[in-house]
Design a protein around this motif. Structure first.
Motif, PDB file in Angstrom:
ATOM      1  N   TRP A   1      33.546  40.852  41.865  1.00 56.84           N
ATOM      2  CA  TRP A   1      34.860  40.240  41.687  1.00 56.84           C
ATOM      3  C   TRP A   1      34.949  39.036  42.612  1.00 56.84           C
ATOM      4  CZ3 TRP A   1      38.440  41.101  38.041  1.00 56.84           C
ATOM      5  CH2 TRP A   1      38.430  42.317  37.355  1.00 56.84           C
TER       6      TRP A   1
ATOM      7  N   ASP B   1      32.668  45.214  50.426  1.00 53.51           N
ATOM      8  CA  ASP B   1      34.079  44.855  50.161  1.00 53.51           C
ATOM      9  C   ASP B   1      34.637  43.999  51.292  1.00 53.51           C
ATOM     10  OD1 ASP B   1      35.763  47.957  51.169  1.00 53.51           O
ATOM     11  OD2 ASP B   1      34.364  46.641  52.209  1.00 53.51           O
TER      12      ASP B   1
ATOM     13  N   ALA C   1      39.732  47.893  44.460  1.00 56.92           N
ATOM     14  CA  ALA C   1      38.908  47.786  43.261  1.00 56.92           C
ATOM     15  C   ALA C   1      38.214  49.110  43.008  1.00 56.92           C
ATOM     16  CB  ALA C   1      37.885  46.663  43.400  1.00 56.92           C
TER      17      ALA C   1
ATOM     18  N   SER D   1      35.633  48.073  35.216  1.00 58.44           N
ATOM     19  CA  SER D   1      36.068  47.928  36.598  1.00 58.44           C
ATOM     20  C   SER D   1      37.477  47.365  36.613  1.00 58.44           C
ATOM     21  CB  SER D   1      35.133  47.000  37.372  1.00 58.44           C
ATOM     22  OG  SER D   1      35.603  46.788  38.696  1.00 58.44           O
TER      23      SER D   1
ATOM     24  N   LEU E   1      40.539  45.558  39.301  1.00 57.31           N
ATOM     25  CA  LEU E   1      40.959  44.990  40.582  1.00 57.31           C
ATOM     26  C   LEU E   1      42.481  45.073  40.592  1.00 57.31           C
ATOM     27  CD1 LEU E   1      40.246  43.388  43.221  1.00 57.31           C
ATOM     28  CD2 LEU E   1      40.603  41.303  41.886  1.00 57.31           C
TER      29      LEU E   1
ATOM     30  N   CYS F   1      35.294  38.042  37.157  1.00 58.60           N
ATOM     31  CA  CYS F   1      34.362  39.143  37.265  1.00 58.60           C
ATOM     32  C   CYS F   1      32.998  38.607  36.832  1.00 58.60           C
ATOM     33  CB  CYS F   1      34.821  40.276  36.344  1.00 58.60           C
ATOM     34  SG  CYS F   1      33.721  41.685  36.257  1.00 58.60           S
TER      35      CYS F   1
END
Lengths: 114, 111
Positions: free
Chosen positions: A34, A57, A67, A75, A77, A92
């Motif tokens: 992301w 992260d 996320a 996925s 967020l 993404c």
């Protein structure tokens, strides 16, 4: 072959609301990223997943951001609560394990927080 | 960490002329150098890349050169066309997952 899919493409919300962005990586890709893009800061990596597990992260700006990757094809967020300074384009991207740095981007979600 | 600098920030060329964008990187361990093209309102698209075991790579009108000693790499676009107008980003990686991006070059091709 479909590329990375993101939804929604545009999101306008009010400060304080929860925002959820969604991503489907390219089939067979094991790595998912992301990113956030703004004029001031350019492209910033927020989080990196490998085989559905969050590996890095360190780019997540604060606890309001989270996320998840519940399976290999999805996925999210989430920003809760959202603030005007979160306004940006969120991308993404995905890649294969053997070539994690060859990243293919989705179309992005343009988020505006009023 | 890796620091990638990209020049120029804007570039205007006449259609048919060549365009060159240059990037420098700081970490000698970097060994993968992709270039992305981003049209207005669109996604960054990988257009060409080079790994450190080669010095040059070409794909039709675009080419990338790499000088590992000097730690710089360049994108060359020949015979520019209006559809080449976009923002171009260079990036560097140490072969893992983390891409360090340059700030971008806005290329305008004048008809």
């Amino acid at each position: 072959d479909a590329g990375v899919i993101q939804s929604p493409r545009h999101e306008v919300t009010e400060m304080g609301q929860e925002v959820t962005l969604r991503c489907k990586p390219i089939s067979g890709h094991n790595s998912l990223f992301w990113y956030r893009q703004t004029m001031m800061r350019g492209l910033e990596l927020l989080i990196y997943f490998n085989n559905n597990v969050p590996i890095d992260d360190s780019g997540m700006p604060e606890d309001r951001f989270s996320a998840k990757m519940p399976n290999a094809s999805f996925s999210t967020l989430k920003i809760q609560p959202s603030e005007p300074r979160d306004s940006a384009v969120y991308f993404c991207a995905s890649s294969l394990n053997g070539r994690r740095d060859e990243q293919f981007f989705g179309p992005g979600t343009r988020l505006t927080v009023l | 960490g890796e620091n990638v600098e990209q020049h120029p920030s804007t570039l205007s060329v006449q259609e048919g002329d060549s365009a060159v964008i240059k990037c420098t990187y700081s970490d000698s361990a970097s060994n993968y150098f992709p270039w992305y093209k981003q049209e207005l309102g669109k996604r960054p698209q990988l257009i060409i890349d080079i790994r450190s075991n080669v010095g040059e790579k070409k794909d039709q009108r675009i080419a990338v050169t790499l000088n590992k000693t000097a730690k710089h790499f360049s994108l060359h676009i020949t015979e520019t066309q209006p559809e080449d107008s976009a923002v171009y980003f260079c990036a560097a990686s140490q072969g893992d997952y983390k891409l360090s991006f340059g700030a971008g070059t806005t290329v305008t091709v004048r008809a």
